[in-house]
Structures are given as C-alpha cells and as structure tokens.
Design an enzyme around this catalytic site. Sequence first.
Site, PDB file in Angstrom:
ATOM      1  N   HIS A 160       0.813  -1.218   0.000  1.00 54.31           N
ATOM      2  CA  HIS A 160       0.000   0.000   0.000  1.00 54.31           C
ATOM      3  C   HIS A 160       0.853   1.279   0.000  1.00 54.31           C
ATOM      4  O   HIS A 160       0.404   2.311  -0.474  1.00 54.31           O
ATOM      5  CB  HIS A 160      -0.944  -0.005   1.215  1.00 54.31           C
ATOM      6  CG  HIS A 160      -0.227   0.125   2.523  1.00 54.31           C
ATOM      7  ND1 HIS A 160       0.318  -0.945   3.192  1.00 54.31           N
ATOM      8  CD2 HIS A 160       0.064   1.214   3.274  1.00 54.31           C
ATOM      9  CE1 HIS A 160       0.909  -0.530   4.294  1.00 54.31           C
ATOM     10  NE2 HIS A 160       0.773   0.781   4.376  1.00 54.31           N
ATOM     11  N   HIS A 200       4.946   8.867  12.943  1.00 56.90           N
ATOM     12  CA  HIS A 200       4.017   7.785  13.293  1.00 56.90           C
ATOM     13  C   HIS A 200       4.789   6.580  13.802  1.00 56.90           C
ATOM     14  O   HIS A 200       5.946   6.381  13.456  1.00 56.90           O
ATOM     15  CB  HIS A 200       3.065   7.427  12.163  1.00 56.90           C
ATOM     16  CG  HIS A 200       3.678   6.860  10.904  1.00 56.90           C
ATOM     17  ND1 HIS A 200       4.762   7.389  10.277  1.00 56.90           N
ATOM     18  CD2 HIS A 200       3.309   5.802  10.144  1.00 56.90           C
ATOM     19  CE1 HIS A 200       5.038   6.693   9.183  1.00 56.90           C
ATOM     20  NE2 HIS A 200       4.173   5.711   9.081  1.00 56.90           N
TER      21      HIS A 200
HETATM   22  O1  LIG Z   1       2.444  -6.063   9.848  1.00 51.28           O
HETATM   23  C1  LIG Z   1       2.346  -5.631  10.963  1.00 51.28           C
HETATM   24  O2  LIG Z   1       2.362  -6.359  11.937  1.00 51.28           O
HETATM   25  C2  LIG Z   1       2.195  -4.179  11.160  1.00 51.28           C
HETATM   26  C3  LIG Z   1       2.083  -3.355  10.111  1.00 51.28           C
HETATM   27  C4  LIG Z   1       1.878  -1.958  10.271  1.00 51.28           C
HETATM   28  O3  LIG Z   1       1.788  -1.429  11.352  1.00 51.28           O
HETATM   29  C5  LIG Z   1       1.759  -1.206   9.080  1.00 51.28           C
HETATM   30  C6  LIG Z   1       1.731   0.141   9.050  1.00 51.28           C
HETATM   31  C7  LIG Z   1       1.613   0.714   7.773  1.00 51.28           C
HETATM   32  C8  LIG Z   1       1.852   1.971   7.337  1.00 51.28           C
HETATM   33  O4  LIG Z   1       1.787   2.251   6.066  1.00 51.28           O
HETATM   34  C9  LIG Z   1       2.322   3.059   8.115  1.00 51.28           C
HETATM   35  O5  LIG Z   1       3.218   3.717   7.576  1.00 51.28           O
HETATM   36  O6  LIG Z   1       1.798   3.323   9.169  1.00 51.28           O
HETATM   37 FE   LIG Z   2       3.876   3.283   5.832  1.00 47.53          FE
END
Ligand SMILES: O=C(O)/C=C/C(=O)/C=C/C=C(/O)C(=O)O
Ligand SMILES: [Fe+2]
Length: 313
Positions: free
Chosen positions: A115, A180
């Site tokens: 994404h 973030h």
């Molecule tokens: O896969 C996991 O366990 C966690 C994934 C995330 O926390 C994904 C975050 C995605 C983003 O695009 C962000 O930049 O916050």
């Molecule tokens: Fe991200």
Amino acid sequence: MSLALVCMSHSPLLEFNDPPADVKAEVEDAFATARSFVHDYDPTLVVSFAPDHYNGFFYDLMPPFCIGYEALGVGDYGTTAGPLDVPTPIAEQLAAWVADHDLDVAISRKMEIDHGAIQPLEILFGGIDEVPTIPVFVNGVAKPFVKMSRVRRLGEAIGSFLATLHGERVLVVGSGGLSHDPPVPQWATADDAQRALLLDGRHPTAAARDARQQRVIDTGKAFAAGTATIQDLNPVWDRALMRTLATGDLSPIDAMTPEQMALDAGNSAHEVRTWVAAFAALGQAGPYDVLSSCYRPIREYIAGFGVMTARTS
Ligand SMILES: O=C(O)/C=C/C(=O)/C=C/C=C(/O)C(=O)O
Ligand SMILES: [Fe+2]
C-alpha cells in the site's frame, strides 16, 4: 526541463478507520487538490519513492534502495493487486545513471510493492497502471538505515537523470510518514513468529494477512481512543520538516539521525526518506514552488498526515 512533485502520507487504515467527518473531508480535499494538480500537469512518467512494510522486502535481503524494472502490487489492505506499467528501458537507464553517480542501488525485475507505493497511484490516478511508473523502494522500516545525506543524494541523482528526459513530463511522488509509530514489528523485540514474518513472510495466506492487518486496525482504534501504547504523533516535528522541504534548501536534513528521528517522531518516521528523495529530485530541475501544503495529525490513521504539491518555478 521541469518536474512536478506530490508528497503524501499513506495509511493502511484509510479505508478501515474513520476520523471525525471534518478531518476526513480535509483529507479528501487535499487528495482532490493533488489530483487536480496532477491532472493539469498531465505526467507522461511517474517516479514513485515509497517504503515497504514487510510485504515485498524482507530481512532475507534488505537493500536501502531498489529501482523496479517490473513491479506488482501485493494487494494488502484492499489495494489493487497486479502489475504496474513500468517502462523497463527507462528504469534500466535510470539505474545505470545512478550507479554512474556513485550510488549503489539494488534493482528488481519483479518488485513486489504494498500500500505504501500503491495508495498514491490509486488516489492520484484511479489505478496502478494508468501512467508509466518507475517504483523506487526506499527502506523506511528495517534497521540499519543509511544516512539522510545518502537519501538526498539518491534523490539528486535520480532528479538529474529525469532532467535529461526532454520528451517527458515527469511527476515524482514521495509516499509515507510523517511522524508515526504503527505496530510494525522490530527485529530486536520480535518473537519467533514475528521474526519469521520479518525474515521472509512473502505471500501469506488470506487468513494470515487478515489477522496481521486486523491488529493494525485495532491499534488505530485504540490510538484514537487514547488507549494504545504506541508513541504519539509529533505535529511540531512534522510541520518543521515540511517547512524545510518547502525552502528548497535540504542541507539541514543531512544532520537528522535515524536514532533521533525515531525518538522524536516514532519508528516509522523513517518513511520521510521518500519525501526527502522526492524533493531532492525535484530540485535538480531548478528552483521550485510549493503550490499546496496541508497537514493534520490523525490518530485514527496512525499518521501525521500531510500532502504537498510542488513544481519547478
Ligand atoms: O504487519 C504488521 O504487523 C504491522 C504493520 C503496520 O503497522 C503497518 C503500518 C503501515 C503503514 O503504512 C504506516 O506507515 O503506518
Ligand atoms: Fe507506511
């Protein structure tokens, strides 16, 4: 030769967690402004700087940067799966140019992207193969991180190549950040199952992907409710960085260190590397003007959420 730029935060939670209606409307407005900017510019080529979240790049072989000669979306968080329209000969020339400019960049003839790279293409163009696109992976989650000066130099090298493409109208896109701290596992603190994912968790079952994604969605809801343990957003840090990028003088960014960035703005603040690379690329075509800039810290999205458009003066 002029260039145009869109930098924008992405969030896997865009379609899953809703901020208050006025905030959501503000985000939609920012997207509409960026879309209209892109529509007027009418790019013939997009160079997309984006991170990955252990969907395409894993610790079995983790480069700091990678240029895609061919690429396909993995379809996480409901984003489009399938191939991008990558102009392979131009991507090959770009990689050769970058190597010739003393930067060591991986290439992939089958880059899998998530994404982070797909969302801006969908938002700006309504699809992932509407405009020829060269994806450039910029590591924003997996230690170790190269210096910020290196990211700036990568952007400059790519921008200097793009400035030679006289028949093209090139849009550079930076996707990610700002402050973030989503629950992406960290190798040092991961349990065995998480380490297996970080190592080579390609092509999960639908159930495994859903479980992983639900954890992030739940964290977003808890963060908005004030009950999550993740690091808070840092609007002061975000706005300061956006101001620096707008000045056209990126030299102060060289002093930023990964350690301090994580402390100030969370473990995923490293995604701003994509913005730095994109602005550095834009600057290679000459001075630029920022045409729109908006920002909101949005806990429901676990994101300091910014959108900027800019164009060679
Ligand atoms: O896969 C996991 O366990 C966690 C994934 C995330 O926390 C994904 C975050 C995605 C983003 O695009 C962000 O930049 O916050
Ligand atoms: Fe991200």
